[in-house]
Design a protein around this motif. Sequence first.
Motif, PDB file in Angstrom:
ATOM      1  N   ASP A 135     -31.105 107.619   9.071  1.00  0.00           N
ATOM      2  CA  ASP A 135     -32.474 107.597   9.932  1.00  0.00           C
ATOM      3  C   ASP A 135     -33.510 107.234   9.230  1.00  0.00           C
ATOM      4  O   ASP A 135     -34.990 106.548   9.545  1.00  0.00           O
ATOM      5  CB  ASP A 135     -32.329 108.615  10.043  1.00  0.00           C
ATOM      6  CG  ASP A 135     -32.012 109.247  11.928  1.00  0.00           C
ATOM      7  OD1 ASP A 135     -30.580 108.467  12.142  1.00  0.00           O
ATOM      8  OD2 ASP A 135     -30.988 110.267  11.702  1.00  0.00           O
ATOM      9  N   ALA A 138     -34.505 103.769   8.683  1.00  0.00           N
ATOM     10  CA  ALA A 138     -35.003 103.106  10.075  1.00  0.00           C
ATOM     11  C   ALA A 138     -36.963 103.346   9.751  1.00  0.00           C
ATOM     12  O   ALA A 138     -37.170 103.046  10.452  1.00  0.00           O
ATOM     13  CB  ALA A 138     -33.983 103.674  11.107  1.00  0.00           C
ATOM     14  N   GLU A 139     -37.227 104.883   9.794  1.00  0.00           N
ATOM     15  CA  GLU A 139     -38.821 105.003   9.302  1.00  0.00           C
ATOM     16  C   GLU A 139     -39.224 104.225   8.168  1.00  0.00           C
ATOM     17  O   GLU A 139     -40.531 104.549   8.803  1.00  0.00           O
ATOM     18  CB  GLU A 139     -38.211 106.273   8.810  1.00  0.00           C
ATOM     19  CG  GLU A 139     -37.222 107.467  10.911  1.00  0.00           C
ATOM     20  CD  GLU A 139     -38.565 107.333  11.315  1.00  0.00           C
ATOM     21  OE1 GLU A 139     -39.845 107.717  11.142  1.00  0.00           O
ATOM     22  OE2 GLU A 139     -38.190 107.441  12.744  1.00  0.00           O
ATOM     23  N   ALA A 141     -38.364 101.200   7.542  1.00  0.00           N
ATOM     24  CA  ALA A 141     -38.557  99.898   7.902  1.00  0.00           C
ATOM     25  C   ALA A 141     -39.773 100.024   9.850  1.00  0.00           C
ATOM     26  O   ALA A 141     -40.272  99.229   9.148  1.00  0.00           O
ATOM     27  CB  ALA A 141     -37.388  99.118   8.770  1.00  0.00           C
ATOM     28  N   ARG A 142     -40.144 101.487  10.305  1.00  0.00           N
ATOM     29  CA  ARG A 142     -40.609 101.396  11.082  1.00  0.00           C
ATOM     30  C   ARG A 142     -42.004 100.956  10.450  1.00  0.00           C
ATOM     31  O   ARG A 142     -43.389 100.810  11.200  1.00  0.00           O
ATOM     32  CB  ARG A 142     -40.583 102.249  11.744  1.00  0.00           C
ATOM     33  CG  ARG A 142     -41.489 102.574  13.052  1.00  0.00           C
ATOM     34  CD  ARG A 142     -40.728 103.334  14.611  1.00  0.00           C
ATOM     35  NE  ARG A 142     -39.707 103.655  14.800  1.00  0.00           N
ATOM     36  CZ  ARG A 142     -37.901 104.513  14.173  1.00  0.00           C
ATOM     37  NH1 ARG A 142     -37.967 105.144  13.772  1.00  0.00           N
ATOM     38  NH2 ARG A 142     -37.378 103.697  14.771  1.00  0.00           N
ATOM     39  N   VAL A 145     -43.149  98.286   9.857  1.00  0.00           N
ATOM     40  CA  VAL A 145     -43.205  96.717  10.783  1.00  0.00           C
ATOM     41  C   VAL A 145     -44.464  97.085  11.383  1.00  0.00           C
ATOM     42  O   VAL A 145     -45.327  96.860  12.038  1.00  0.00           O
ATOM     43  CB  VAL A 145     -42.096  97.204  11.404  1.00  0.00           C
ATOM     44  CG1 VAL A 145     -43.098  96.508  13.046  1.00  0.00           C
ATOM     45  CG2 VAL A 145     -41.005  96.485  10.784  1.00  0.00           C
ATOM     46  N   ARG A 146     -45.341  98.448  11.342  1.00  0.00           N
ATOM     47  CA  ARG A 146     -46.520  98.753  11.623  1.00  0.00           C
ATOM     48  C   ARG A 146     -47.880  98.017  10.648  1.00  0.00           C
ATOM     49  O   ARG A 146     -48.826  97.727  11.679  1.00  0.00           O
ATOM     50  CB  ARG A 146     -46.472 100.107  12.392  1.00  0.00           C
ATOM     51  CG  ARG A 146     -45.851 100.514  13.564  1.00  0.00           C
ATOM     52  CD  ARG A 146     -46.018 101.768  13.647  1.00  0.00           C
ATOM     53  NE  ARG A 146     -45.412 102.923  14.745  1.00  0.00           N
ATOM     54  CZ  ARG A 146     -45.619 103.565  15.417  1.00  0.00           C
ATOM     55  NH1 ARG A 146     -46.834 104.203  15.090  1.00  0.00           N
ATOM     56  NH2 ARG A 146     -44.185 103.478  16.023  1.00  0.00           N
ATOM     57  N   GLN A 149     -48.202  93.791   8.772  1.00  0.00           N
ATOM     58  CA  GLN A 149     -48.022  92.618  10.513  1.00  0.00           C
ATOM     59  C   GLN A 149     -48.559  90.849  10.314  1.00  0.00           C
ATOM     60  O   GLN A 149     -47.942  90.104  11.311  1.00  0.00           O
ATOM     61  CB  GLN A 149     -48.885  93.118  11.373  1.00  0.00           C
ATOM     62  CG  GLN A 149     -48.089  94.370  12.509  1.00  0.00           C
ATOM     63  CD  GLN A 149     -46.517  93.582  13.248  1.00  0.00           C
ATOM     64  OE1 GLN A 149     -47.021  92.067  13.645  1.00  0.00           O
ATOM     65  NE2 GLN A 149     -45.858  94.281  13.162  1.00  0.00           N
ATOM     66  N   PRO A 171     -41.496  92.084  17.411  1.00  0.00           N
ATOM     67  CA  PRO A 171     -41.152  93.322  16.004  1.00  0.00           C
ATOM     68  C   PRO A 171     -40.253  93.775  16.204  1.00  0.00           C
ATOM     69  O   PRO A 171     -39.111  94.526  14.939  1.00  0.00           O
ATOM     70  CB  PRO A 171     -42.283  94.394  17.259  1.00  0.00           C
ATOM     71  CG  PRO A 171     -42.920  93.511  17.102  1.00  0.00           C
ATOM     72  CD  PRO A 171     -42.275  92.231  17.787  1.00  0.00           C
ATOM     73  N   LYS A 172     -38.747  94.027  17.332  1.00  0.00           N
ATOM     74  CA  LYS A 172     -37.485  94.592  17.473  1.00  0.00           C
ATOM     75  C   LYS A 172     -36.971  93.468  16.095  1.00  0.00           C
ATOM     76  O   LYS A 172     -35.809  94.299  15.352  1.00  0.00           O
ATOM     77  CB  LYS A 172     -37.232  93.928  18.970  1.00  0.00           C
ATOM     78  CG  LYS A 172     -35.712  94.872  18.958  1.00  0.00           C
ATOM     79  CD  LYS A 172     -34.793  94.438  20.629  1.00  0.00           C
ATOM     80  CE  LYS A 172     -34.782  93.074  20.937  1.00  0.00           C
ATOM     81  NZ  LYS A 172     -34.377  92.753  21.762  1.00  0.00           N
ATOM     82  N   LEU A 175     -37.661  94.635  13.119  1.00  0.00           N
ATOM     83  CA  LEU A 175     -37.207  96.326  12.647  1.00  0.00           C
ATOM     84  C   LEU A 175     -35.489  96.072  12.096  1.00  0.00           C
ATOM     85  O   LEU A 175     -35.189  96.696  10.937  1.00  0.00           O
ATOM     86  CB  LEU A 175     -37.432  97.198  13.283  1.00  0.00           C
ATOM     87  CG  LEU A 175     -36.957  98.748  13.562  1.00  0.00           C
ATOM     88  CD1 LEU A 175     -37.224  98.940  12.427  1.00  0.00           C
ATOM     89  CD2 LEU A 175     -37.244  99.509  14.621  1.00  0.00           C
ATOM     90  N   THR A 179     -34.241  97.346   8.075  1.00  0.00           N
ATOM     91  CA  THR A 179     -33.130  98.285   8.138  1.00  0.00           C
ATOM     92  C   THR A 179     -32.289  98.072   7.337  1.00  0.00           C
ATOM     93  O   THR A 179     -31.066  98.559   6.379  1.00  0.00           O
ATOM     94  CB  THR A 179     -33.021  99.399   9.831  1.00  0.00           C
ATOM     95  OG1 THR A 179     -34.648  99.283  10.074  1.00  0.00           O
ATOM     96  CG2 THR A 179     -32.328 100.048   9.749  1.00  0.00           C
TER      97      THR A 179
END
Length: 577
Positions: A135, A138-139, A141-142, A145-146, A149, A171-172, A175, A179
């Motif tokens: 988790d 993933a955070e 990476a999120r 990604v934001r 860009q 984006p998918k 991410l 990750t």
Amino acid sequence: MNFKDKLNEYINLLDCTAKDLSENSGLSAATISRYRSGERTPENHSENLAALAEGIVRIAEHKGIAEITTESVADDFSALLKDRTVDSGTLRTNFNTLISVLSISISELARFLNYDSSYISRIRNGQRQPARPLDFAAEIARFVVRRYQADSDKLVIANLVGRKPEELAEPKNYLARLTEWLTSSTEASPDSLTAFLEKLDEFDLNEYIRAIHFDELKVPSVPFQFPTSKSYFGLKEMMESEISFLKATVLSKSMEPVIMYSDMPMGEMAKDPEFPKKWMFGMAMMLKKGLHLNQIHNIDRSFEDMMLGLESWIPMYMTGQISPYYLKGVQNNVFSHFLKVSGTVALTGEAITGFHNEGRHYLTKNKEEVAYYKKRADRLLSRAHPLMEIYRQDSEQAYQAFLQTDAKTEGKRRTVLSSLPLYTATDELITRILNQNQISGEEQAQILKFAKTKREMITDMICTNILIEEIPVLTEDEFQHFPMVLSLSGLFYEKDIFYTWQDYQEHLQQTHIFAEQYSNYKAKENATSAFRNIQITIHVGKWVMVSKSKAPAIHFLIRHPKMRNAFENMIIPVIEE
């Protein structure tokens, strides 16, 4: 049975080599070597595992073994592999690399994650571990990604994670790929790294100097005439401008250091058969003149390209007259720039990225313009970071001071050696080897003093820190073909002092006794070392040092995270005949 045993069982059954499997699977020889030794295992249900199974089946089909199918191989391997869990050390290493490469603001990241900045710092230095690593990854990476860009950002990240930029368009996918990289053991470009080390291992500065007739070069004194300033357009003229800059610098009376930077692509220029020769000759003439060069490398590119570029600089690094630097963070990928400045001449250039052949170079010896560009180059250099620190014999005191200071710093160390560690041998054994090689009394005293100092430093360090050393283990036949020599690069001593087979065996035994005496010292036998003239020292998470024992004795201290991370995750590949 574990994964590596099953893989080796297939290789024996098929009577094939790792090279055969590499060619049929599309995986690198180094990756196959990692899997065979157990240093790495592919993730269950991964692309690498599927490619490996496909390679085995292709060889089986070629040899007419019908019972080996893609399904049977995949089932065999999957049964031995657990679904992936996240190694905290891997996550921390990759997290720190990502922060360094992108120059991520810790405070900004902490706000996004809703964490305290100090908590992020403790994760980075290993004092804390995330409760839910997947988790947490993933955070992170999120956030990336934001926040990142731009196409230039995605290019840097694609190079970092080993993907093509177009794979990060959605984006998918962006991410998922990031990750996956954060939580996976990094196998960053082992082939290009190994190629770099092999070239360094084989390189002999004396042979190179003879090959290019460096000692016969004469620095001319006739001034190089060109207009006070001149513009150059297109590739052909731009190549001409670079040669003119080198000529003007060599023929001037100035001994000021030279500053050089370029983020323009060199591929098109390198295709010209004459330009690389002229460029190398001009660089050799600057070194012959005695100028010091400050080279700011562009490393905002793939690891493979970066290592290939560094290979071409090896001969010049060996002279000790070049200081390599890099600019931290993401560079502009819209405009390409070029700036070289010496004492009396400046060359600047510009182009739109992707349209290098339409660029313009401007060469000037106007005093006011040279002063302007010199100030600009100085400012650029002040923002650059050392790509590596280079220690030669003339900087031995600085080298020894660095080692003494670092020995007091906490952290895990690992070394890959091409000879046995001098400090694990007794003084009696060292003296016997020196006498057999007819080494003078004065030099013997110097070597014994060095061994004593090194022994004291290492024993103090391993009281609280782990040191793992990969030591070369040779058969008697291998030893007869390539006799081992004492490891004296740290003393900058370049004479070969040979072991006898009996002395080598005794020293090997003393190394194991040393390991029994110190619980934090691990001697790992390595029968597959591909190098005979270099050793690699790694202070995990901090630096890597590549040391060459002769021609010349030299040490490259590397701190750059992308390069350091690749070394930390490398394994010397098995060399098969």
